[in-house]
Design a protein around this motif. Structure first.
Motif, mmCIF file in Angstrom:
data_model
loop_
_atom_site.group_PDB
_atom_site.id
_atom_site.type_symbol
_atom_site.label_atom_id
_atom_site.label_comp_id
_atom_site.label_asym_id
_atom_site.label_seq_id
_atom_site.Cartn_x
_atom_site.Cartn_y
_atom_site.Cartn_z
ATOM 1 N N ASP A 174 9.403 1.521 -6.991
ATOM 2 C CA ASP A 174 8.444 1.201 -8.055
ATOM 3 C C ASP A 174 7.072 1.829 -7.806
ATOM 4 O O ASP A 174 6.158 1.664 -8.594
ATOM 5 N N ARG A 175 6.936 2.579 -6.692
ATOM 6 C CA ARG A 175 5.710 3.269 -6.304
ATOM 7 C C ARG A 175 4.510 2.330 -6.136
ATOM 8 O O ARG A 175 3.374 2.738 -6.157
ATOM 9 N N ILE A 189 0.846 -1.195 0.000
ATOM 10 C CA ILE A 189 0.000 0.000 0.000
ATOM 11 C C ILE A 189 0.886 1.252 0.000
ATOM 12 O O ILE A 189 1.690 1.436 0.910
ATOM 13 N N PRO A 190 0.758 2.132 -0.988
ATOM 14 C CA PRO A 190 1.658 3.283 -1.083
ATOM 15 C C PRO A 190 1.296 4.480 -0.194
ATOM 16 O O PRO A 190 1.983 5.480 -0.226
ATOM 17 N N GLN A 191 0.272 4.375 0.616
ATOM 18 C CA GLN A 191 -0.099 5.487 1.497
ATOM 19 C C GLN A 191 0.184 5.119 2.945
ATOM 20 O O GLN A 191 0.231 3.953 3.303
ATOM 21 N N PHE A 192 0.344 6.175 3.763
ATOM 22 C CA PHE A 192 0.430 5.995 5.201
ATOM 23 C C PHE A 192 -0.346 7.143 5.823
ATOM 24 O O PHE A 192 0.203 8.194 6.136
ATOM 25 N N ARG A 193 -1.650 6.930 5.961
ATOM 26 C CA ARG A 193 -2.503 7.985 6.511
ATOM 27 C C ARG A 193 -2.157 8.233 7.975
ATOM 28 O O ARG A 193 -1.880 7.304 8.719
ATOM 29 N N ASP A 194 -2.189 9.476 8.343
ATOM 30 C CA ASP A 194 -1.992 9.885 9.736
ATOM 31 C C ASP A 194 -0.648 9.458 10.313
ATOM 32 O O ASP A 194 -0.539 9.182 11.510
ATOM 33 N N PHE A 195 0.402 9.429 9.484
ATOM 34 C CA PHE A 195 1.712 9.007 9.986
ATOM 35 C C PHE A 195 2.207 9.895 11.123
ATOM 36 O O PHE A 195 2.735 9.407 12.111
ATOM 37 N N GLU A 196 2.019 11.191 10.996
ATOM 38 C CA GLU A 196 2.514 12.106 12.032
ATOM 39 C C GLU A 196 1.761 11.928 13.346
ATOM 40 O O GLU A 196 2.339 12.070 14.418
#
Length: 157
Positions: A140-141, A105-112
């Motif tokens: 490779d995104r 999965i290329p996203q990381f919601r709410d990482f901060e």
């Protein structure tokens, strides 16, 4: 002796600069409920074999947290590769440990916000164990890598 599952050694940007990798190991885990437990088992074994002088128990917990989060929060795709996470351990010549977990999965919601978590688990626990967290898209995104870096010595307050 190189570990059986090792990928070619690559330099790792450490907390103190760029240091060559002295030891490394990696393997994949399927998206199954026991993946975090297996990651902890393999991490403890490898850190013992590598004779890492840091907080091995904390690093073992950190690897389990990262793999567990990947399995819990990623939505695996239709191919076998999409249903796996890769755990990589690398120890630099400066004795810094890098724990990397790659998922599809290329996203990381709410990482901060996650490490400051109000529920005080997961990434919050990892930070309390002394891990410095970051994440980045894979070249490779197609997925992302979440990285925790740990150094030998006392855990920062």
């Amino acid at each position: 002796m190189r570990p059986r599952y090792a990928e070619p050694a690559t330099p790792v940007t450490s907390l103190t600069g760029i240091a060559p990798v002295a030891e490394e190991w990696s393997r994949t885990f399927d998206f199954l409920p026991g993946a975090a437990q297996l990651a902890r088992l393999h991490t403890r074994t490898r850190l013992t074999m590598f004779r890492w002088s840091g907080n091995s128990e904390g690093a073992t917990q950190a690897a389990g947290i990262l793999v567990g989060n990947a399995v819990a929060h990623a939505d695996p795709g239709p191919t076998a590769e999409d249903r796996q996470v890769r755990l990589r351990l690398a120890i630099t010549e400066d004795h810094e440990l890098t724990i990397e977990v790659r998922d599809p999965i290329p996203q990381f919601r709410d990482f901060e916000q996650a490490p400051a978590g109000q529920e005080r688990r997961g990434l919050w626990t990892l930070r309390r164990l002394g891990g410095e967290l970051s994440w980045f898209l894979c070249h490779d995104r197609v997925g992302k890598t979440v990285r925790a870096r740990m150094t030998p010595g006392p855990v920062p307050a």
